[in-house]
Design a protein around this motif. Structure first.
Motif, PDB file in Angstrom:
ATOM      1  N   ASP A   1       0.836  -1.199   0.000  1.00 54.17           N
ATOM      2  CA  ASP A   1       0.000   0.000   0.000  1.00 54.17           C
ATOM      3  C   ASP A   1       0.872   1.250   0.000  1.00 54.17           C
ATOM      4  N   GLU A   2       1.994   1.193   0.708  1.00 50.53           N
ATOM      5  CA  GLU A   2       2.893   2.346   0.769  1.00 50.53           C
ATOM      6  C   GLU A   2       3.474   2.664  -0.605  1.00 50.53           C
ATOM      7  N   HIS A   3       3.828   1.629  -1.370  1.00 54.55           N
ATOM      8  CA  HIS A   3       4.375   1.841  -2.712  1.00 54.55           C
ATOM      9  C   HIS A   3       3.325   2.480  -3.617  1.00 54.55           C
ATOM     10  N   ILE A   4       2.094   1.987  -3.541  1.00 51.43           N
ATOM     11  CA  ILE A   4       1.030   2.549  -4.376  1.00 51.43           C
ATOM     12  C   ILE A   4       0.750   3.991  -3.972  1.00 51.43           C
ATOM     13  N   ALA A   5       0.672   4.267  -2.673  1.00 50.10           N
ATOM     14  CA  ALA A   5       0.435   5.642  -2.202  1.00 50.10           C
ATOM     15  C   ALA A   5       1.568   6.560  -2.654  1.00 50.10           C
ATOM     16  N   TRP A   6       2.801   6.065  -2.599  1.00 49.79           N
ATOM     17  CA  TRP A   6       3.972   6.823  -3.046  1.00 49.79           C
ATOM     18  C   TRP A   6       3.853   7.136  -4.538  1.00 49.79           C
ATOM     19  N   ALA A   7       3.450   6.140  -5.338  1.00 51.33           N
ATOM     20  CA  ALA A   7       3.303   6.343  -6.786  1.00 51.33           C
ATOM     21  C   ALA A   7       2.186   7.345  -7.084  1.00 51.33           C
ATOM     22  N   ILE A   8       1.084   7.259  -6.345  1.00 55.47           N
ATOM     23  CA  ILE A   8      -0.007   8.223  -6.536  1.00 55.47           C
ATOM     24  C   ILE A   8       0.494   9.627  -6.226  1.00 55.47           C
ATOM     25  N   ASP A   9       1.223   9.760  -5.134  1.00 57.95           N
ATOM     26  CA  ASP A   9       1.734  11.064  -4.722  1.00 57.95           C
ATOM     27  C   ASP A   9       2.630  11.683  -5.791  1.00 57.95           C
ATOM     28  N   ARG A  10       3.359  10.867  -6.525  1.00 56.64           N
ATOM     29  CA  ARG A  10       4.291  11.343  -7.545  1.00 56.64           C
ATOM     30  C   ARG A  10       3.665  11.442  -8.930  1.00 56.64           C
ATOM     31  N   THR A  11       2.407  11.097  -9.033  1.00 59.58           N
ATOM     32  CA  THR A  11       1.701  11.183 -10.307  1.00 59.58           C
ATOM     33  C   THR A  11       1.263  12.617 -10.536  1.00 59.58           C
ATOM     34  N   GLU A  12       1.586  13.141 -11.707  1.00 59.02           N
ATOM     35  CA  GLU A  12       1.228  14.519 -12.012  1.00 59.02           C
ATOM     36  C   GLU A  12      -0.263  14.624 -12.325  1.00 59.02           C
ATOM     37  N   LYS A  13      -0.832  15.770 -12.024  1.00 56.23           N
ATOM     38  CA  LYS A  13      -2.242  16.012 -12.307  1.00 56.23           C
ATOM     39  C   LYS A  13      -2.402  16.258 -13.803  1.00 56.23           C
ATOM     40  N   LEU A  14      -3.446  15.695 -14.368  1.00 59.03           N
ATOM     41  CA  LEU A  14      -3.716  15.867 -15.789  1.00 59.03           C
ATOM     42  C   LEU A  14      -4.513  17.146 -16.000  1.00 59.03           C
ATOM     43  N   ASN A  15      -4.127  17.912 -17.017  1.00 54.46           N
ATOM     44  CA  ASN A  15      -4.768  19.195 -17.241  1.00 54.46           C
ATOM     45  C   ASN A  15      -5.315  19.400 -18.645  1.00 54.46           C
ATOM     46  N   SER A  16      -4.603  18.931 -19.647  1.00 51.67           N
ATOM     47  CA  SER A  16      -4.984  19.239 -21.018  1.00 51.67           C
ATOM     48  C   SER A  16      -5.623  18.025 -21.694  1.00 51.67           C
ATOM     49  N   PRO A  17      -6.402  18.260 -22.757  1.00 51.97           N
ATOM     50  CA  PRO A  17      -6.971  17.131 -23.505  1.00 51.97           C
ATOM     51  C   PRO A  17      -5.890  16.179 -24.012  1.00 51.97           C
ATOM     52  N   ARG A  18      -4.723  16.724 -24.369  1.00 48.88           N
ATOM     53  CA  ARG A  18      -3.622  15.877 -24.842  1.00 48.88           C
ATOM     54  C   ARG A  18      -3.188  14.891 -23.758  1.00 48.88           C
TER      55      ARG A  18
END
Length: 135
Positions: A51-68
């Motif tokens: 769970d810690e690895h998944i939470a870490w990966a989520i934390d480092r995932t950038e927010k999506l902003n554009s249609p691209r």
């Protein structure tokens, strides 16, 4: 992003990556979302994730902003794979029993990016056993 998840580019990576982005959509990561992603990632890759690895990966995932940003998820996927990817994102945002306005927006943008008809979302939300992308 590939290094964070320890995977190669392809349908399995996109499947897991879209789930991580879905979990980040409203800025709050719920334990149910983490558990769902961990289980699916483990099932798909036969690798053990905590769970810690998944939470870490989520934390480092950038927010999506554009249609691209959203179109990238559909590149090289078949229509069936695209539907499975959207279904996975829906399962993540629904894992905690609620869907926020931000999560709804991300799901709508993802459906558009995957070239899926927005009216199809209701059909895709029906639970099935085919929540694994074809290789």
């Amino acid at each position: 992003r590939l290094e964070v998840r320890g995977l190669q580019e392809g349908p399995v990576f996109r499947f897991i990556d879209v789930m991580l982005h879905a979990a980040k959509a409203d800025g709050t990561t719920q334990p149910e979302e983490v558990a769902y992603i961990r289980q699916k990632a483990t099932d798909l890759t036969q690798l053990e994730y905590s769970d810690e690895h998944i939470a870490w990966a989520i934390d480092r995932t950038e927010k999506l902003n554009s249609p691209r940003d959203f179109r990238i998820f559909g590149q090289g996927l078949t229509p069936d794979q695209s539907r499975v990817v959207l279904r996975a994102a829906l399962a993540v945002v629904a894992a905690d029993g609620t869907m926020t306005r931000a999560e709804r927006k991300v799901i709508s943008q993802l459906a558009t990016g995957l070239s899926l008809d927005l009216d199809m979302i209701e059909k895709i939300m029906q639970p099935t056993d085919d929540m694994v992308p074809a290789e």
